[in-house]
Structure formats: C-alpha cells, structure tokens
Write a protein that holds these residues in place. Structure first.
Motif, PDB file in Angstrom:
ATOM      1  N   PRO A 157       0.628  -1.122   0.203  1.00 19.95           N
ATOM      2  CA  PRO A 157       0.618   0.268   0.225  1.00 19.95           C
ATOM      3  C   PRO A 157       0.583   1.106  -0.131  1.00 19.95           C
ATOM      4  N   ILE A 158       0.470   2.250  -0.047  1.00 19.31           N
ATOM      5  CA  ILE A 158       0.879   3.628  -0.618  1.00 19.31           C
ATOM      6  C   ILE A 158       0.731   4.362   0.148  1.00 19.31           C
ATOM      7  N   PHE A 159       0.315   4.732   0.902  1.00 20.56           N
ATOM      8  CA  PHE A 159       0.408   6.179   2.836  1.00 20.56           C
ATOM      9  C   PHE A 159       1.104   7.345   2.179  1.00 20.56           C
ATOM     10  N   THR A 160       0.525   8.358   2.674  1.00 22.49           N
ATOM     11  CA  THR A 160       1.187  10.444   2.706  1.00 22.49           C
ATOM     12  C   THR A 160       0.520  10.634   4.104  1.00 22.49           C
ATOM     13  N   TYR A 161       1.075  11.947   4.325  1.00 22.38           N
ATOM     14  CA  TYR A 161      -0.043  12.414   5.987  1.00 22.38           C
ATOM     15  C   TYR A 161      -0.884  13.271   5.020  1.00 22.38           C
ATOM     16  N   LYS A 162      -1.576  13.315   6.190  1.00 23.58           N
ATOM     17  CA  LYS A 162      -2.888  14.359   5.406  1.00 23.58           C
ATOM     18  C   LYS A 162      -2.457  15.381   6.045  1.00 23.58           C
ATOM     19  N   ASN A 163      -1.077  15.876   5.964  1.00 18.70           N
ATOM     20  CA  ASN A 163      -0.853  17.648   5.650  1.00 18.70           C
ATOM     21  C   ASN A 163      -0.430  17.577   4.337  1.00 18.70           C
ATOM     22  N   ILE A 164       0.443  16.824   3.502  1.00 18.27           N
ATOM     23  CA  ILE A 164       0.770  16.636   2.445  1.00 18.27           C
ATOM     24  C   ILE A 164      -0.476  16.872   1.841  1.00 18.27           C
ATOM     25  N   LEU A 165      -0.824  16.044   1.927  1.00 16.44           N
ATOM     26  CA  LEU A 165      -2.331  15.871   0.937  1.00 16.44           C
ATOM     27  C   LEU A 165      -3.161  17.718   1.300  1.00 16.44           C
ATOM     28  N   ASP A 166      -3.012  17.799   2.340  1.00 21.88           N
ATOM     29  CA  ASP A 166      -3.805  19.206   1.995  1.00 21.88           C
ATOM     30  C   ASP A 166      -3.036  20.632   1.752  1.00 21.88           C
ATOM     31  N   LYS A 167      -1.690  20.122   1.594  1.00 20.42           N
ATOM     32  CA  LYS A 167      -1.332  21.462   1.291  1.00 20.42           C
ATOM     33  C   LYS A 167      -0.833  20.875  -0.271  1.00 20.42           C
ATOM     34  N   THR A 218       1.835  36.438 -10.064  1.00 16.49           N
ATOM     35  CA  THR A 218       1.485  36.933  -8.894  1.00 16.49           C
ATOM     36  C   THR A 218       0.387  35.724  -8.118  1.00 16.49           C
ATOM     37  N   LEU A 219       0.829  35.702  -7.166  1.00 20.49           N
ATOM     38  CA  LEU A 219      -0.509  34.964  -5.867  1.00 20.49           C
ATOM     39  C   LEU A 219      -1.559  34.838  -6.932  1.00 20.49           C
ATOM     40  N   ASP A 220      -2.378  35.079  -7.370  1.00 20.49           N
ATOM     41  CA  ASP A 220      -4.188  35.499  -7.745  1.00 20.49           C
ATOM     42  C   ASP A 220      -4.146  34.525  -8.968  1.00 20.49           C
ATOM     43  N   GLU A 221      -2.890  35.398 -10.037  1.00 17.48           N
ATOM     44  CA  GLU A 221      -2.974  34.565 -11.473  1.00 17.48           C
ATOM     45  C   GLU A 221      -2.623  32.923 -10.901  1.00 17.48           C
ATOM     46  N   GLU A 239       4.516  26.058  -7.099  1.00 24.18           N
ATOM     47  CA  GLU A 239       5.329  27.653  -6.958  1.00 24.18           C
ATOM     48  C   GLU A 239       4.793  28.357  -6.269  1.00 24.18           C
ATOM     49  N   ILE A 240       3.264  28.347  -5.734  1.00 23.70           N
ATOM     50  CA  ILE A 240       2.668  28.865  -4.899  1.00 23.70           C
ATOM     51  C   ILE A 240       2.523  27.939  -3.538  1.00 23.70           C
ATOM     52  N   SER A 241       3.210  26.783  -3.572  1.00 23.12           N
ATOM     53  CA  SER A 241       3.597  26.414  -2.103  1.00 23.12           C
ATOM     54  C   SER A 241       4.840  26.599  -1.801  1.00 23.12           C
ATOM     55  N   LYS A 242       5.552  27.503  -2.357  1.00 22.49           N
ATOM     56  CA  LYS A 242       6.956  28.192  -2.663  1.00 22.49           C
ATOM     57  C   LYS A 242       6.665  29.637  -1.941  1.00 22.49           C
ATOM     58  N   ARG A 243       5.578  29.990  -2.292  1.00 25.45           N
ATOM     59  CA  ARG A 243       5.359  31.143  -1.755  1.00 25.45           C
ATOM     60  C   ARG A 243       5.103  31.239  -0.478  1.00 25.45           C
ATOM     61  N   GLU A 244       3.679  30.595  -0.176  1.00 21.66           N
ATOM     62  CA  GLU A 244       3.349  31.102   0.963  1.00 21.66           C
ATOM     63  C   GLU A 244       4.012  30.246   2.162  1.00 21.66           C
TER      64      GLU A 244
END
Length: 207
Positions: free
Chosen positions: A121-131, A176-179, A202-207
């Motif tokens: 089976p393959i798993f990830t953590y909830k916070n990674i999936l949330d992000k 921009t983030l909105d774009e 790219e969004i993840s790097k800025r937030e």
C-alpha cells in the motif's frame, strides 16, 4: 500525524517537458488527487507493473530489486510519502526481514514502482495531501470512460517507450498568487495534472 491511503489513478503526459510525466495518485476515501512529476523511465516501469500481462524480456531495474529482495527474504510492506519540500516529494520504503523493520529513503517514483511489484500500500500524511492535493469536480460517466481510454493508450505508448516532442517549460515566477490560483483552477479543469503540479509547487514556495 494521520496517514491517508492512496492508489494510482493513472499517468498523464507532461505537456511542457520532454520525457516527463505526471503520476496521478488518488485519495482512497476522498476526492483529492496528488500529481507527482516523474521521469520517462520511472513512468514506463510503473506502466509495465500496472499492465500485469506485460513482461519485459529482461528485468528492469525495479524488477531486479524485487528479485534481489525475494532472494534474501526482504519484503516491502508499505510506502510512505512523508515530506514535501520546494515541490519535491520524499518517500520511505518500510521493509521487513526476519520480523525486523527497516526504513529506507527512496525517490517517490522509485518507491511507487516498487510498491506495485510488492503489492504494498501507498500512504501519505494528511498535512501533505492538504497542502498538495487537488480536487477534481468532473464526474460524468462519459468523462470517466474517456479517461480510461486515454490511460490505456498512454500505457501502450509508455511500454513502447514513445515520447512526445520537446516543448519549452512555462515559467510561472512572474505570476502573482492570484494569477497562479486562477491558472491552477484552469489546469485542473483541463485535467493537465503536470501543469497543475508545477503551479501548485510554485504557490507552495511562496506561501
């Protein structure tokens, strides 16, 4: 942290990078998808493992690892995608030999190719999936049938090692983030998961 189980939805062409693909993982008990950009070799190896009736004439690298592990009674019990840093996913193989568990660091594409061969089976953590997870709101049956047909064609081409022509990568640094959020919504709507993954990173790097 709670673990979320994932399965493999399919593999999508990269529309921007020669020889690159987007591996689409699907949340088992939810609607989110986790796209991960992988190379052509790993995509081919995963495709061959998914197409159980296809057997290469000589063992691929991941098949060799599986044969080696079988010979020495090593079992891969599960794969955990445990970290996401600057758009790069980090994974671990949870292995067992003589009832002793070991954790081995691995690239996510390699880990998933091995998980298929060990039926782990393959798993990830909830916070990674949330992000990093992406919601896909398209549900019509016809759309699902079309996706299955496209996946089937792609698997055949991957097994034959056919690659797309080179295309220049799109640069999102000037947006921009909105774009970026608008572009992300458009990429998801068009099911361009590889582009969505890069915009998300790219969004993840800025937030």
């Amino acid at each position: 942290m709670s673990l979320v189980r994932l399965n493999i939805k399919g593999i999508s062409y990269s529309q921007t990078q020669n020889g690159a693909y987007a591996l689409i993982l699907n949340e088992v008990d939810g609607d989110r998808k986790l796209p991960i950009v992988i190379g052509a070799f790993e995509a081919q190896s995963i495709a061959i493992a998914l197409e159980k009736e296809i057997s290469p004439p000589r063992p691929l690298t991941h098949d060799l690892f599986k044969n080696f592990a079988d010979r020495f009674d090593i079992v891969v019990k599960q794969v955990i995608i445990h970290k996401l840093v600057d758009g790069v996913f980090y994974s671990s193989l949870i292995c067992e030999r003589d009832k002793i568990e070991e954790i081995i660091d691995a690239r996510t594409s390699d880990a998933i190719a091995l998980a298929l061969r060990f039926q782990a089976p393959i798993f990830t953590y909830k916070n990674i999936l949330d992000k990093a997870g992406i919601y896909l709101k398209v549900n019509p049956k016809k759309k699902e049938e079309d996706e299955e047909t496209q996946d089937s064609i792609l698997m055949d081409e991957l097994v034959a090692n056919e690659l797309e022509p080179n295309k220049p990568a799109e640069n999102f640094k000037g947006k921009t983030l909105d774009e970026l959020h608008t572009l992300l919504d458009e990429a998801v709507a068009n099911e361009n998961y590889e582009k969505a993954a890069r915009i998300r990173d790219e969004i993840s790097k800025r937030e």
